[in-house]
Each structure stands twice: as C-alpha cells, then as structure tokens.
Design an enzyme around this catalytic site. Structure first.
Site: not given
Ligand code: CFM
Ligand code: HCA
Length: 531
Positions: A51, A54, A85, A184
């Site tokens: 969401c 998150a 995370r 973001h």
């Molecule tokens: Fe960029 Fe990502 Fe993301 Fe990320 Fe992450 Fe991710 Fe995420 Mo999980 S590099 S910031 S540190 S888009 S692993 S592939 S999904 S938390 S929002």
């Molecule tokens: C998020 C965090 C997450 C979840 C990872 C997963 C992360 O999307 O809110 O599903 O294992 O990197 O911790 O992407």
C-alpha cells in the site's frame, strides 16, 4: 510467448483477460511496446502489491535513523512496518540518535476513529518529544486517518510551533494510490518541502555526490560507502539507506545526484535539479560490471585525472577478485533460467548479475513501477494521467533565489558533457536490456505465477516472502530480492561475489527435484456432503 499469454489469461473473465493482456508483453528490445503499468489491481486478483503507506513510511523514511517516524493509526500498521525490510544503519557514535529499532504508533482505538484522533496524536507527539528529545518527527497517516478526516498537517504545524523542532505530516493513507509507488512520491514531496535546504552548511570534499534510491538492504550501502571513500568521493547523503534527516537538510549542496532506484526517488532528483541546478545520472551498483561502469561515469563527470586514476585502480583490484569467483561458479550455473518479479527496480538491476553468470532471464516484471521503468523515460510525456495520478500532489518547484545555491557551474558542465554524449536524466528502463521474446509482466498475479512456473520450469524464481513458499513447494528455489533471505550485501564488487556464491549454493544441488507435494497425486481435500 504469445500463446503463453493467451493461455494465462484464458482463465479470466473476458473483461479481466482484456485488461491483464495489456500488462503482458513479448519483449523486443528493438521496438517500443507499451506495457500497462501503475493502474489499480483488479479486485479479487491476488498480486504482490502493498500500500501507499508502506511506500512512504516503510520504504523511503523507514531507513532514516534520526527522525521519529510516528504512525497515526491502529497498531497493526506500525507493527507490520517494523524493521521487516532489513535496512541496516550505523550511527556515527554509540550515543548518536537512532530510533530505527523502535515502533512508534498512536495506537488508535474505536473511540478515536469515531470521535477523531487529533488529540491523541498531539499527546503522542508530546510524549515522544519528552522521552527522546528528537530533532524531527514525521507523522504518517494510515487508512482510517483519511477516512475520518484527521488533519495531520495542521497538528504537525501546531506541534512544530509548540515544541520548536521540525514536525511534518504525510497524507499517505494506504488506499491513496495504486500501490507503494504513490507513497514514494508523497514521501519525496514531504522531504523536499520540509527538510531539503534547511541547512546550507559549508562544503567539504572535492567531489560531492548524493546516492538516491539505495536503501541499505543487507548492508548494500556500506559496500558502496567503502568504494566512494577509497576513491575520495564524498557521499554527502544517501536516500535513504544508513541515512539521517540531518544529511537530507544539506543534501542540496552536492555536485551530482546518482540515482539507483529510479522508481522510488526520481522526484527528488528532478526537484533538486529544478531548484538548485544539480544534475542527475542513473547508476547501478548491482553486478561487478555495472558497478565499474557507474564508478567510471561518476569519475568522468568530475573529469579529474587523479580521481580517474584512483577509480581505475579500485576497479582493477576489485574486478580481479570478482572475476576469480565468477570463473569458478559460472560454468556450474550457466544457461540456467531465472525469472523475477520485484518492486520497482530490482527486477531490472539483478538481470545484470544473472547475465554475468551466463543465466537467462526468461520473464520479469515490477510490482508497481511505471511505464518509464519498463520502456525508458522517453515515454513519460505519453503516460496517461488518470484520477489516481492526479490524487498525488505535483509540487511546483521554482529556481532558488539564493545565488550561492543556484549552480550555474553545474548547468554549464552538464551542457558541455552532453555535447560529448554523456547521458544525464536518462533511464532506458528494463526492456531494452531483456532478450527478444522474454516475457514482461506488470503486477503479476498468483495465478499467473503458477502458470509461468508450469510453462518455463525456471531454475530460479526471485520475489518476496509472500511468494517464497508457494513457489518452493512447486520445486523451484526462490531467492528473496527484498530481504535477501537475510544474506547480502549484494551491491558493489563484494556484493557480486556474495551473490555468485549464493547462486552456487542454491542452484548446484539436486534437492529441488526431490520436492514432492501430496496434492500432485491426490486432491488436497476429499469429502462428501449429506443434506
Ligand atoms: Fe526501489 Fe525496489 Fe522500492 Fe527499493 Fe525495497 Fe523492492 Fe520496495 Mo521491497 S529498490 S525502493 S528497497 S522499488 S525491495 S524492488 S519492493 S521495499 S518499494
Ligand atoms: C513493502 C516492503 C517489501 C516487502 C517484501 C516482501 C520489502 O513492499 O512494503 O514482500 O517480501 O522489501 O520489505 O517490499
């Protein structure tokens, strides 16, 4: 892959099938093909997405240690965003501020939902201030906050005045956007409005950069800090792995922004350029050759003979180590098939590591990225602006009127380097790099995942914790690219070595062929009903 796409969507009702088909493309790196992205998931379909809250609280602000990130909402939202995370952090001293191991919440109850939660929020801010005396507090809205109309911005303004520290709110209710991606953008806006530019401290170091979109999962940022430090490049701030809001406040004093995860942080890169004239480049530190390429690009920007020589020396030394491990492991894993479905940048970046090992990425996709992350930034003007996009504030940025902060020198440097073919503000996306006829799928669903495994029989599936065990029960190993399965770092040269070894460990084994599940031979539930 076209018959595969047709087979995958054949299970869906026709309207759903039509919509899902637009999110699947048989790749051709030579031509532009639109991929449907950043649109709402069809209700009833299980996908990997999270969401908006998150994306804002967990992803962008979560790794920053010297701010109290206070969640306004029911306790579960805070609990489930608590250190899951694996972002690591290293305070400068033992007593330096570090709130990352805490979970702060207003713990809203029925009463607050019915009669309003602003009073409780104020009390929570005062309590946090009294207990910890922080320099900053961020307030994060969960779903009920928007539904009942609590004004987190007004409360933050009042409390900022009362306590005299920086306090600001985020309207990042979980439902506000399509996915984490909206969060973001909201986080980028909030940091830019309330933090960046608060401190114009004198500059130290000859070559100053920020690293944007590196979140220090499994210690990745530590490995990059090591490389920059040795090269003599000052890493002023990282957004937001191993970071402080203190460093965000003076991060507008750098010469260059290097963007790792384009999806989550391109907004700050763009806004810094508009306001201060600081250019940005896309970098990638996943894979030995990508790391070398990005380091060279940074050195080329500064155009300093000593720096270029130092960077070359580091690359030569580190690449020798990387090559030795690769030479031992590559013959054992070459030709294996990988697929990866991860957030918004790792599904692209990790393809470099697989390429280095001679593995083939047969299918990949993002959970929540936008078309530019697939097709390249040139498609941005063509992206349809829908109600969900309009829901997220687009800040109007004007050039700073402080002549000392506006970087005419950098604007001139950018123009000069561009003439030589150096690329700024450029991201080509994942598709030009992927092989012809590989399958690109956005926001992959559970049903689609099962079908992909059935068709391709991949040797490795990369995704997250929700997918891990379902995939492994079908006899395919799953590598988590979010948490690294508690391994890492995987960035930089040391990271590449760690990843190669991990691939050897996971793929050079027979154990996955032995996985058998009882439901393969008999139905899971057998019963009869008498009425
Ligand atoms: Fe960029 Fe990502 Fe993301 Fe990320 Fe992450 Fe991710 Fe995420 Mo999980 S590099 S910031 S540190 S888009 S692993 S592939 S999904 S938390 S929002
Ligand atoms: C998020 C965090 C997450 C979840 C990872 C997963 C992360 O999307 O809110 O599903 O294992 O990197 O911790 O992407």
């Amino acid at each position: 892959p076209t018959p595969i796409i047709d087979e995958i969507i054949s299970k869906y009702p026709s309207k759903v099938a039509k919509k899902r088909k637009k999110a699947m493309v048989a790749n051709d790196p030579e031509i532009d093909q639109p991929v449907q992205a950043n649109v709402r998931t069809i209700p009833g379909i299980i996908t990997q997405r999270g969401c908006t809250y998150a994306g804002c609280k967990g992803v962008v602000l979560g790794p920053t240690r010297d701010i109290i990130n206070l969640v306004h909402g029911p306790i579960g939202c805070s609990f489930y965003a608590w250190l899951t995370r694996r972002n690591q952090t290293k305070p400068e001293t033992e007593t330096a501020e570090n709130y990352m191991m805490y979970s702060f919440s207003t713990d809203m109850q029925d009463e607050n939902i019915v009669f309003g939660g602003e009073v409780k929020l104020k009390e929570a801010i005062r309590e946090a201030y009294k207990l910890f005396n922080p320099k900053a507090i961020g307030v994060f809205s969960t779903c009920p906050v928007g539904l009942i109309g609590d004004d987190v911005h007004a409360v933050s303004r009042d409390m900022k005045e009362e306590l005299g520290i920086n306090i600001f709110g985020f309207s990042c209710e979980g439902y506000r956007g399509v996915s984490q991606s909206a969060g973001h953008h909201i986080a980028n806006n909030g940091i830019f409005k309330h933090v960046v530019g608060n401190n114009d401290r004198p500059r130290e170091g000859k070559f100053q950069i920020n690293l944007l979109g590196e979140y220090n999962i499994g210690g990745d940022a530590f490995e990059l800090e090591r490389l920059f430090e040795e090269a003599g490049i000052t890493l002023v701030s990282t957004y937001s792995g191993n970071s402080t809001v203190e460093s965000f406040a003076y991060s507008h004093t750098v010469d260059l922004n290097v963007v790792m995860c384009h999806r989550s942080i391109n907004y700050i890169a763009e806004m810094m350029e508009e306001k201060y004239g600081i250019p940005w480049i896309k970098g990638n530190f996943i894979g030995g050759s990508s790391t070398a390429k990005t380091l060279r690009k940074v050195a080329e920007f500064f155009d300093d003979a000593e720096l270029i020589e130092k960077v070359e020396e580091i690359i030569a030394r580190e690449e020798a180590k990387v090559e030795a491990v690769k030479a031992a492991i590559k013959p054992k894993v070459e030709g294996k098939l990988a697929m990866m479905f991860v957030g918004g940048s790792r599904a692209h970046h990790y393809q470099d590591l697989f390429e280095e090992l001679g593995m083939l990425t047969v299918s990949a996709g993002y959970e929540f990225a936008h078309r530019d992350d697939y097709e390249g930034r040139h498609v941005i003007p063509d992206i349809k602006i829908d109600a969900d996009t309009r829901n997220i504030e687009e800040l109007t940025i004007t050039k700073t009127d402080n002549p000392e902060l506006w970087r005419d020198d950098l604007v001139a440097k950018k123009a000069e380097l561009e003439k030589k073919g150096y690329e700024f503000s450029h991201y080509a996306g994942m598709m030009p790099q992927m092989k012809k006829n590989s399958l690109v799928i956005d926001d992959v669903s559970h049903h689609e995942t099962e079908k992909l495994i059935e068709f391709y029989k991949p040797d490795l599936f990369c995704a997250g914790i929700k997918e891990k065990y379902v995939v492994q029960k079908s006899g395919v190993p799953l590598k988590q690219l979010h948490s690294y399965d508690y391994g890492g770092p995987y960035a930089g040269f040391e990271g590449a070595i760690n990843f190669y070894k991990e691939m050897e460990r996971m793929l050079v084994t027979n154990v996955w062929n032995l996985v058998d599940t009882p439901w393969k031979s008999e139905p899971e539930i057998v019963g009869s009903m008498t009425i």
